[in-house]
Design a protein around this motif. Structure first.
Motif, short mmCIF file in Angstrom:
data_model
loop_
_atom_site.label_atom_id
_atom_site.label_comp_id
_atom_site.label_asym_id
_atom_site.label_seq_id
_atom_site.Cartn_x
_atom_site.Cartn_y
_atom_site.Cartn_z
N LEU A 135 -1.30 -7.95 8.45
CA LEU A 135 -2.68 -7.64 8.10
C LEU A 135 -3.59 -7.68 9.33
CD1 LEU A 135 -4.06 -7.17 5.37
CD2 LEU A 135 -4.67 -9.57 5.34
N ARG B 138 -10.19 -0.34 3.46
CA ARG B 138 -9.91 -1.73 3.12
C ARG B 138 -11.20 -2.46 2.79
NH1 ARG B 138 -5.62 -4.50 6.98
NH2 ARG B 138 -7.37 -4.51 8.43
N LYS C 260 0.83 -1.20 0.00
CA LYS C 260 0.00 0.00 0.00
C LYS C 260 0.88 1.26 0.00
CE LYS C 260 -0.64 -0.20 4.98
NZ LYS C 260 -1.47 -0.85 5.97
N ASN D 213 -9.49 -5.19 -2.13
CA ASN D 213 -8.12 -4.68 -2.11
C ASN D 213 -7.31 -5.25 -0.96
OD1 ASN D 213 -8.80 -3.27 0.19
ND2 ASN D 213 -8.96 -1.27 -0.82
N THR D 214 -7.89 -6.16 -0.20
CA THR D 214 -7.16 -6.77 0.90
C THR D 214 -7.22 -8.29 0.80
OG1 THR D 214 -8.13 -4.96 2.18
CG2 THR D 214 -6.80 -6.55 3.40
#
Ligand code: ADP
Ligand code: MG
Lengths: 456, 584
Positions: free
Chosen positions: A342, A288, A272, A292-293
């Motif tokens: 994450l 998020r 990112k 996109n995660t």
């Protein structure tokens, strides 16, 4: 073939010759999603010149093999072009030969017959085939194994057959897709060394090499140029490093270490941070979402194992040292590292992996408590959260997996969807947020599941 | 073509090293050579009889002298192998076409699925009439019809298997072939055929076993009032039955058993052992098929000698086949042209099928009216009930036995080949004996028919259950022992789930076999007495005998419908369940 007979060039002369053999221009490759094409590779511009070894480096799933196959003319790019000597490819690239991770030897043929395959395809008479194959077998150190069948050979010997089979056709470019990753460490080291010696000796019958690898050290050891592919939101070239070090390369040389560190930085840095440089992406990371995660392929056992090891090192440890200690390659650790990051359980700073306060608590707690911590962390993961919220607003508290598959299919190829859901299932089950019944393929809200905090 | 600047090392070439060993002929080589000569001679002698001219109107006489049996057996064997050769050729062409052409695939594969469900015996009469018209006045007509009947019982299964292996070719082998620019010819012979070889041989062996049944059924047949009989073991038995000659029947049964075992020993066993070399596995297998015959052949020098002779021929062929092109597909296809081609293809294929269907319906309406379907639909229920009972009873009886055998390695070693032979033995051979038994005891054929159907079908269930039980890992069983899981719970938790996938495979085969068998088991004859059961099988058999094509077509169509329906509604879902849930 005649034009190649004069081509056994000494290494120095080879380096001087800079003809562009392979090129990718604006190459994009997409696979079908639910309603649109989903790119796995985007805007790749790459040139492979005579005399160089190019390594394509990246985490698993970032599109390295896909790029290699586009250049080999085995799969068509969705847009952009792959060129061989300036000509766009219309079929299998006539100037490349592949070496496969799984060797791809025909078990019903002897070593000699396997090596002769490419020549046979060109219609060479038997006698010429035998001579050329004999030479390749000599060159690659397979003498005495001519009449053996592949299953009688060790892994290292099998990959030698793979090399001989590719080299005997004297392709312009040798294409290798993780050629050493199915071998044990020592065998791989040995074979790699011999291959590089051969390359340096000038006897190498190809003019350039493209090697796909997820092993940073391997890339820096072998390549003249390391091209790093990033995975998010789709495979694109993140950075390119020239490796001007003389061969044979000394692992202990300071420049070598510095290069490895630099490559680590790019590989482990959260993407990112660089998202702003990608075309069509906002400069600041957006909220998020499951799209996109993506979840890395990391099991809960691995995560808590890694957290516990970090605790023994006072919550912080150099990644390379950590891998060394575990007898792994750093690359094997990356999915776990990504997952910890994450989940907010750890952070990568410089070359170090450091546990956060939550991560430290997670690693120290007993099973029940660590499940609770994990549940809180997992609820911040968009996909896990999506599953939980969807279940909560469904009166029956159950939903077919197909529902989520359809949702994800807008952003991931079917292969990727399966992986995403596998990981989400594993995490959610461990966190006791929901259960999953593989028979009817149903998610069910756990009675005790904590309500997710309001979306932020 | 120089690979390196280094001078080539001095090395003895492969052929030179071989030659040293080849100079000494051994007694093994002599025996093998003699055996080959004898086989060729027998084929020529026996084959000469197939084209004898005959008058179809006359009833062909088949003797019941046991001295004629060896010749009859040889004729039957020739038919079986002719059908096998035909099946292999068909398999290679059909499966290749379906796997290679996206458009053909869409027609060929559903067609295969239907063909697989059509009761072969129902079409025997059509085949006989057709082939007799093709070779008027020669026994080649019925001969071809018989071979065709056996072929139709074998080919579909083998084709499906090979098609499956073609489309599931490992990705890296496909890439190898394209990346190295293989010719199409090379790809087929070096990559595709070897990859599918094991499946092809095993499927061939199973289908060959099933083929005996159709051999027996097709050697002597009555069509439109004519009775055709070919010299062969099936017609020998048929004649003996018609004459009520139990001794003759006994000889025939014995000969049949010898043939089934013999072919297994000298043909299938060596072939399955040899084909192991095409296993795509990376390590030396520990549990390999062995064959005495193959070991013997391998010890002779003939394979090497033949190989040396064949190599130049293969070389020339491979060179000639370069005109077939290289294995490459264009990277980009024009989507408009592609869609256009698809549309044209769909229109032509759809048009042809629609036209045929309309024509058929018109034919039926003109002859009998479309109400012709009502009766077979109703009768089908009776036969369906029989099939269900047969499968259910066979399951109840043979699953416990099979599990018992499969769990005991010693028992399995003895029982498995035995059951394989039993499954291969044509059950219709024993029908006359059973009929005699029905006549003596007064048992109704409505019930007895089920026993006849079961005679052949049950073995598939037993055979597959044994295989399934053997595949349950020993440590799982030990874990259950350890936990004290016994009795009903053990069956529920370990045994039934463990054998389920194999059982489903056996069940599908058994149910298909039972449908086919209904055509010959709902109507049986012994020494002039005919017993007829109520059912679709008897309906089809009647229509065949009378040469009543509208009723025959209706009967066969309805039976196919029942088979397809049962497969789709029962077996397919079970199969899917087995694959996803219970795969070990
Ligand atoms: N045939 C395909 N259909 C759909 N997705 C695919 C296909 N092949 C690859 N992908 C996806 O593309 C991505 C890149 O794959 P690959 O090139 O094999 O990665 P790498 O070699 O870097 O591990 C992966 O996420 C994979 O799931
Ligand atoms: Mg890969």
């Amino acid at each position: 073939m005649a034009q190649r007979a004069t081509r056994a060039l000494p290494a120095t002369a080879r380096a001087a010759d800079g003809e562009v053999l392979l090129a990718a221009r604006n190459l994009t490759k997409s696979y079908a999603g639910a309603d649109k094409q989903l790119p796995v590779l985007a805007d790749i511009d790459l040139e492979v010149r005579a005399g160089e070894i190019v390594a394509l480096l990246g985490k698993s799933g970032c599109g390295k093999s896909t790029l290699l196959r586009c250049l080999a003319g085995l799969i068509p790019p969705t847009s952009g072009t792959a060129l061989y000597r300036g000509e766009p490819l219309t079929g299998a690239n006539p100037g490349t030969a592949m070496v496969f991770q799984t060797f791809a030897l025909l078990p019903w043929l002897t070593v000699q017959q396997n090596v002769e395959l490419g020549l046979e395809a060109r219609g060479l008479p038997a006698a010429e085939r035998a001579t050329a194959a004999g030479q390749a077998i000599d060159l690659i150190g397979l003498d005495g194994f001519e009449t053996a069948y592949p299953k009688e050979l060790s892994g290292g010997m099998r990959q030698r057959v793979g090399f001989a089979r590719a080299l005997v056709t004297e392709p312009d470019v040798l294409m290798m897709d993780e050629p050493f990753s199915a071998l044990d460490v020592l065998t791989a080291e040995n074979l790699r060394g011999e291959l590089m010696e051969l390359w340096e000796s000038g006897e190498f019958p190809t003019r350039a090499v493209v090697i796909v690898t997820h092993n940073i050290e391997e890339a820096v050891l072998m390549a003249d140029r390391v091209v790093i592919l990033g995975a998010r939101p789709f495979g694109s070239i993140r950075a390119t490093f020239d490796v001007p070090l003389p061969r044979p390369r000394d692992r202990n040389a300071p420049q070598f270490g510095a290069l490895i560190d630099a490559v680590y930085q790019v590989m482990t840095g959260r993407e990112k941070d660089t998202a702003g440089h990608l075309p069509g992406r906002p400069a600041t990371p957006a909220r998020r979402t499951p799209a996109n995660t993506p979840l890395p392929r990391a099991g809960v056992d691995g995560l808590s194992g890694l957290a516990e090891i970090l605790i023994q090192h006072d919550n912080r440890r150099d990644l390379a040292d950590l891998a060394d200690e575990l007898g792994l390659e750093v690359d094997d650790l990356l999915p776990l590292v990504d997952a910890l990051d994450l989940l907010g359980l750890a952070m990568v700073t410089g070359n170090d992996l450091a546990l956060t306060a939550r991560g430290s608590a997670f690693g120290r707690a007993d099973v029940q408590r660590s499940k609770q911590i994990f549940a809180t962390a997992a609820l911040e993961i968009p996909l896990v959260r999506l599953i939980v919220t969807s279940l909560q607003i469904t009166p029956a508290r159950t939903l077919r997996a197909g529902f989520f598959r359809d949702l994800l299919a807008h952003h991931y190829t079917s292969e990727q969807v399966t992986r995403q859901l596998e990981t989400a299932t594993d995490w959610g089950r461990y966190a006791e947020l929901y259960s999953y019944d593989a028979g009817p393929e149903e998610y069910r809200l756990d009675a005790t599941a904590a309500a997710p905090p309001p979306a932020g | 073509m120089t690979l390196s600047t280094r001078p080539p090392a001095v090395r003895t070439s492969l052929p030179a090293r071989m030659a040293g060993r080849l100079t000494r002929l051994t007694w093994i080589d002599l025996v093998v050579a003699a055996a080959v000569l004898v086989v060729l001679y027998v084929i020529l002698r026996v084959g000469a009889g197939t084209a004898v001219s005959f008058n179809p109107a006359r009833v062909t006489r088949v003797s019941t002298d046991p001295a004629d049996l060896p010749y009859y057996a040889a004729r039957s064997l020739l038919r079986m192998f002719a059908a096998l050769a035909l099946s292999v050729a068909f398999t290679l062409v059909y499966a290749y076409a379906a796997a290679r052409s996206r458009r053909l695939e869409r027609v060929l594969i559903p067609a295969l699925d239907i063909l697989q469900s059509v009761p072969v015996l129902g079409f025997l009469s059509v085949a006989v009439t057709g082939f007799i018209a093709l070779f008027p006045g020669s026994s080649l007509g019925p001969e071809c019809a018989s071979v065709f009947a056996i072929f139709t019982s074998q080919a579909w299964n083998m084709t499906f298997g090979f098609y499956h292996s073609l489309v599931t070719l490992p990705r890296e082998l496909d890439e190898l072939s394209r990346s190295f620019g293989f010719t199409r010819w090379m790809r087929f012979w070096k990559v595709e055929l070897p990859s599918g070889a094991i499946g092809l041989v095993w499927n061939g062996m199973m289908s060959f076993g099933g083929g005996w049944f159709f051999l027996v059924a097709s050697e002597a047949i009555s069509v439109s009032g004519h009775r055709y009989a070919l010299p062969g073991i099936g017609s020998y038995a048929g004649t003996a039955i018609a004459e009520g000659d139990l001794g003759g029947v006994g000889w025939a049964v014995l000969t049949m058993a010898v043939m089934v075992v013999g072919v297994n020993f000298v043909f299938w066993r060596p072939l399955t052992a040899w084909v192991e070399k095409f296993k795509n596995e990376q390590s030396e297998a520990t549990d390999v098929q062995r064959s005495l015959v193959l070991d013997f052949l391998r010890r002779s020098h003939w394979p090497h000698a033949l190989g040396r002779l064949a190599r130049p021929a293969a070389e020339v062929l491979g060179r000639a086949a370069r005109i077939l092109g290289t294995d490459d597909r264009p990277l980009s296809v024009d989507p408009v042209r592609r869609r256009g081609g698809d549309a044209v293809f769909a229109l032509v294929a759809g048009g042809l099928i629609g036209w045929g269907l309309l024509d058929l319906l018109g034919y039926l309406r003109d002859r009998t009216g479309l109400g012709v379907f009502a009766e077979p639909l109703l009768l089908g229920l009776a036969t369906l009930a029989r099939v269900v009972v047969v499968v259910a009873v066979a399951t109840a009886v043979w699953v416990p036995v099979g599990v018992r055998i499969g769990f005991s390695p010693r028992l399995a070693r003895i029982a498995q080949p035995l059951v394989q032979v039993l499954a291969g033995f044509p059950a219709n051979f024993l029908f006359p004996l059973a009929t005699w038994f029905f006549l003596r005891t007064g048992l109704s054929i409505n019930v007895g028919g089920m026993m006849l159907m079961a005679l052949g079908a049950q073995w598939y269930i037993l055979f597959n259950t044994i295989a399934g039980a053997m595949a349950v890992p020993a440590d799982l069983r030990e874990a259950m022992d350890d936990l004290g899981v016994t009795g009903r719970l053990r069956w529920k938790r370990l045994i039934l789930p463990g054998i389920f996938p194999a059982y489903v495979t056996g069940g599908i085969t058994a149910s298909g076999g039972a449908w086919n068998a209904s055509i010959v088991s709902e109507i049986v004859t012994f020494g002039g007495t005919t017993l007829t059961a109520t059912g679709l099988g008897a309906y089809v058999a009647h229509a065949t005998e009378r040469g009543d094509y509208p009723h025959l077509i209706a009967g066969v169509a309805v039976m196919s419908l029942y088979v397809v329906g049962l497969n789709r509604l029962l077996w397919r879902p079970l199969y899917r369940l087995a694959e996803t849930r219970y795969a070990l």
